[in-house]
Design a protein around this motif. Structure first.
Motif, PDB file in Angstrom:
ATOM      1  N   LEU A 322      -3.845   1.531   8.026  1.00 20.35           N
ATOM      2  CA  LEU A 322      -3.347   2.165   6.809  1.00 20.35           C
ATOM      3  C   LEU A 322      -2.552   3.435   7.104  1.00 20.35           C
ATOM      4  O   LEU A 322      -1.537   3.711   6.455  1.00 20.35           O
ATOM      5  CB  LEU A 322      -4.510   2.513   5.879  1.00 20.35           C
ATOM      6  CG  LEU A 322      -5.302   1.345   5.257  1.00 20.35           C
ATOM      7  CD1 LEU A 322      -6.533   1.874   4.542  1.00 20.35           C
ATOM      8  CD2 LEU A 322      -4.424   0.571   4.287  1.00 20.35           C
ATOM      9  N   ASN A 328       4.307   2.753   5.509  1.00 22.67           N
ATOM     10  CA  ASN A 328       3.358   3.204   4.492  1.00 22.67           C
ATOM     11  C   ASN A 328       3.441   4.712   4.272  1.00 22.67           C
ATOM     12  O   ASN A 328       2.565   5.294   3.645  1.00 22.67           O
ATOM     13  CB  ASN A 328       1.940   2.802   4.896  1.00 22.67           C
ATOM     14  CG  ASN A 328       0.948   2.855   3.735  1.00 22.67           C
ATOM     15  OD1 ASN A 328       1.332   2.713   2.572  1.00 22.67           O
ATOM     16  ND2 ASN A 328      -0.320   3.054   4.044  1.00 22.67           N
ATOM     17  N   THR A 404       0.261   8.453   1.866  1.00 24.46           N
ATOM     18  CA  THR A 404       0.722   7.075   2.051  1.00 24.46           C
ATOM     19  C   THR A 404       1.332   6.553   0.762  1.00 24.46           C
ATOM     20  O   THR A 404       1.035   7.030  -0.333  1.00 24.46           O
ATOM     21  CB  THR A 404      -0.444   6.154   2.452  1.00 24.46           C
ATOM     22  OG1 THR A 404      -1.398   6.095   1.375  1.00 24.46           O
ATOM     23  CG2 THR A 404      -1.125   6.646   3.719  1.00 24.46           C
ATOM     24  N   TYR A 467      -1.672  -2.843   1.473  1.00 16.03           N
ATOM     25  CA  TYR A 467      -2.257  -1.568   1.868  1.00 16.03           C
ATOM     26  C   TYR A 467      -2.944  -0.924   0.662  1.00 16.03           C
ATOM     27  O   TYR A 467      -4.057  -0.388   0.766  1.00 16.03           O
ATOM     28  CB  TYR A 467      -1.178  -0.617   2.395  1.00 16.03           C
ATOM     29  CG  TYR A 467      -0.687  -0.925   3.782  1.00 16.03           C
ATOM     30  CD1 TYR A 467      -1.580  -1.102   4.833  1.00 16.03           C
ATOM     31  CD2 TYR A 467       0.675  -1.024   4.054  1.00 16.03           C
ATOM     32  CE1 TYR A 467      -1.130  -1.363   6.117  1.00 16.03           C
ATOM     33  CE2 TYR A 467       1.140  -1.275   5.330  1.00 16.03           C
ATOM     34  CZ  TYR A 467       0.225  -1.457   6.363  1.00 16.03           C
ATOM     35  OH  TYR A 467       0.666  -1.718   7.631  1.00 16.03           O
ATOM     36  N   ASN A 471      -6.789   0.131   0.153  1.00 18.18           N
ATOM     37  CA  ASN A 471      -7.036   1.555  -0.039  1.00 18.18           C
ATOM     38  C   ASN A 471      -7.705   1.839  -1.372  1.00 18.18           C
ATOM     39  O   ASN A 471      -8.536   2.749  -1.487  1.00 18.18           O
ATOM     40  CB  ASN A 471      -5.712   2.318   0.046  1.00 18.18           C
ATOM     41  CG  ASN A 471      -5.833   3.593   0.842  1.00 18.18           C
ATOM     42  OD1 ASN A 471      -6.814   3.826   1.518  1.00 18.18           O
ATOM     43  ND2 ASN A 471      -4.822   4.418   0.759  1.00 18.18           N
TER      44      ASN A 471
END
Length: 582
Positions: A322, A328, A404, A467, A471
């Motif tokens: 991540l 990202n 991110t 992602y 997350n």
């Protein structure tokens, strides 16, 4: 998000009630409804009168923009005396007699505001207001940005309001001295952060202060000159004196512990504060254990995504994926802001399929000024009720390199659509609603809805990468663990930072800032998932009860139709709806 669950309540004129002749000729439930409306009308009127900037922050239309709250201890004492009398009046009213009527909702808001505020007295928040998250530098920055100008009357009112700021700051100094005497202080780490904010303000000419905003938005040379003189000659000297007091007298006596139980009656304060934010009476230990179970469940779901999409079989590997992928991350502050704006716009386009009503008010993405961006959390501020200004999603661009894209999307959907903006703007735009339902709220509903919205955004197909899907599951419910962990269970700063950082939602610096936030708002971080779990539970119950007749747009209408009700009220109104459907 900074919501309107402020611990400052409005002073109001307590009416004696309906005359005996009216009571004899009016049906009991109608008379009860009239009493409720009378009390609520007075609450709103006196709130606007005595806490004018708080009313403006809520989006209310006020006749004059020249007032500032009296934050003296004498004013607080007068309010508490009236509040006690109000509580006695409310205790005579049977809410069951009003169920199904608009006044049932009004009574719920009014009762929650009064009783929650009375319970919070044990915390003595007025005696330790040095708060880097929501102290006066933050609030005056926001107030300056929305202070009306552009006409002679508006300029006159602006000068009158801001001419009262020195008195406000001097009152706060008196309150801090009383706090030192009585054993109530802000933690040292938070005092240092506050001093850094003041140093940053004072290092610049007044024309570069956020408080200069009214003059920068007005074309009158005379007003610009008068405003600069007000800041430099009246307000700056008091800020300098305030800063010196913190450095020379207060910092050395501030408490070392970040836990609220270091204060007198600290454990009682925590329960009262938790109750204020969530509207639920639940022991802190129970919240802690519930949070731990939810964290484990969420972690298992995130790891399932990690294994499938990122070849990550454990949490450290998943976090590495991540954090390390350049795709990202952002390369500039401007890129982060534009990405957030695009996410808000994309979400808005999807609203009609999921909601029967969409707000008329717009929401803009606005960065924090530099002196606040390291300590302030991304937040939402409502639009003006009269349409004179849009809502604002304030974003910190300071840590753009560590932020991110996944987190930027999660936050955008939390703060704007389908989160805070959708819910709070709809609440403001209900023409028949009593003003108290827009003026008063609670974090359990408001933040619970925004957390629910993060998950709803996934159903809506709004996230642009897996992602974000992983997350999104790593942070929820951790606030239910760290908040009571810090304040009651002896968690250290280092232990908390580690637990927060391993969620992948925050880098180490942001995790440290989160700890400083929890120190100042005991109980608040539990509200997000305490509320969200109730929203998820009610949706599950509705789907199981209605089966193929379940309509997501209708369900969302039921949830949002009365504004930010308490969580017990929310459950009651959903159960009533389900009963009517079956």
């Amino acid at each position: 998000m900074k919501t309107l669950n402020t611990t400052v309540a409005a002073m109001f004129t307590l009416w004696a009630g309906v005359a005996n002749t009216a009571e004899q000729s009016t049906p009991p439930n109608q008379n009860t409804a009239a009493r409720v409306v009378t009390l609520a009308d007075n609450y709103v009127a006196e709130y606007v009168k005595n806490f004018p900037e708080a009313a403006v922050f809520s989006g209310m239309t006020v006749e004059h923009q020249d007032g500032l709250s009296d934050n003296s201890l004498a004013a607080l004492k007068r309010w508490q005396t009236l509040e006690d009398g109000w509580s006695k009046e409310l205790a005579k009213i049977d809410s069951a007699a009003l169920f199904g009527q608009p006044e049932w909702v009004v009574l719920g808001f009014l009762r929650e505001a009064v009783e929650s505020s009375r319970q919070l007295r044990v915390c003595k928040y007025e005696l330790w207001p040095v708060n880097q998250m929501s102290g006066w530098p933050f609030l005056t920055t926001q107030l300056a940005a929305i202070q009306p100008v552009g006409s002679e009357q508006a300029r006159k009112e602006a000068l009158a309001r801001w001419g009262k700021l020195p008195r406000y700051l001097n009152n706060e100094l008196d309150n801090l001295r009383e706090g030192l005497r009585a054993g109530y202080t802000t933690p040292k780490a938070n005092v240092r952060l506050f001093i850094e904010q003041l140093d940053a303000i004072l290092a610049k000419p007044v024309e570069e202060w956020p408080m200069y905003s009214p003059a920068s938005r007005d074309e009158s040379p005379e007003f610009k000159k008068a405003w600069a003189a007000l800041l430099s000659e009246q307000i700056k000297p008091v800020i300098e004196r305030y800063n010196q007091f913190l450095k020379n007298e207060y910092l050395g006596k501030a408490r070392e512990s970040i836990a609220i139980k270091a204060h007198p009656n600290g454990e009682q304060c925590y329960q009262a504060s938790f109750r204020n934010y969530t509207t639920l009476d639940r022991p802190a230990k129970e919240t802690f254990e519930l949070g731990r179970r939810e964290v484990e469940r969420n972690l298992a779901a995130a790891l399932a995504i990690g294994k499938k999409d990122f070849q990550a079989n454990d949490l450290p590997t998943l976090l590495e994926r991540l954090k390390q992928d350049p795709a990202n991350h952002f390369t500039s502050r401007d890129e982060l802001q534009k990405y957030a704006q695009a996410a808000v716009g994309r979400a808005k386009d999807h609203m009609p399929k999921w909601f029967a009503r969409v707000p008329k008010a717009e929401v803009i993405v606005e960065p924090y000024p530099d002196f606040l961006e390291q300590t302030a959390s991304d937040s939402y501020w409502p639009a003006a009720e009269d349409g004179s200004r849009p809502a604002m999603y304030r974003i910190s661009l300071f840590a753009y390199k560590q932020t991110t894209r996944a987190n930027a999307e999660i936050t955008a959907f939390h703060e704007a659509y389908p989160g805070h903006h959708l819910q709070l703007a709809l609440a403001t735009e209900r023409p028949a609603a009593h003003p108290i339902t827009r003026l008063v709220g609670n974090s359990g509903f408001v933040e619970g809805w925004a957390r629910y919205a993060e998950a709803l955004a996934e159903e809506m197909g709004l996230y642009s990468s897996n992602y974000a899907l992983a997350n999104r599951r790593l942070w929820p419910a951790r606030g239910m663990v760290v908040d009571p962990g810090i304040h009651l269970l002896g968690w250290t700063r280092e232990q908390t930072v580690k637990f927060v950082s391993e969620s992948g939602r925050f880098d180490d610096n942001t995790a440290k800032a989160l700890v400083d936030r929890v120190a100042m708002w005991p109980g608040q971080l539990t509200a997000y998932d305490t509320g969200a779990l109730e929203f998820f539970a009610l949706r599950k119950q509705a789907q199981e009860t209605l089966g193929p007749r379940f309509d997501i747009r209708e369900f969302h209408t039921v949830l949002l139709e009365n504004g930010s009700v308490t969580l017990p009220m929310l459950r009651e109104q959903v159960m009533h709806w389900l009963k009517s459907k079956t």
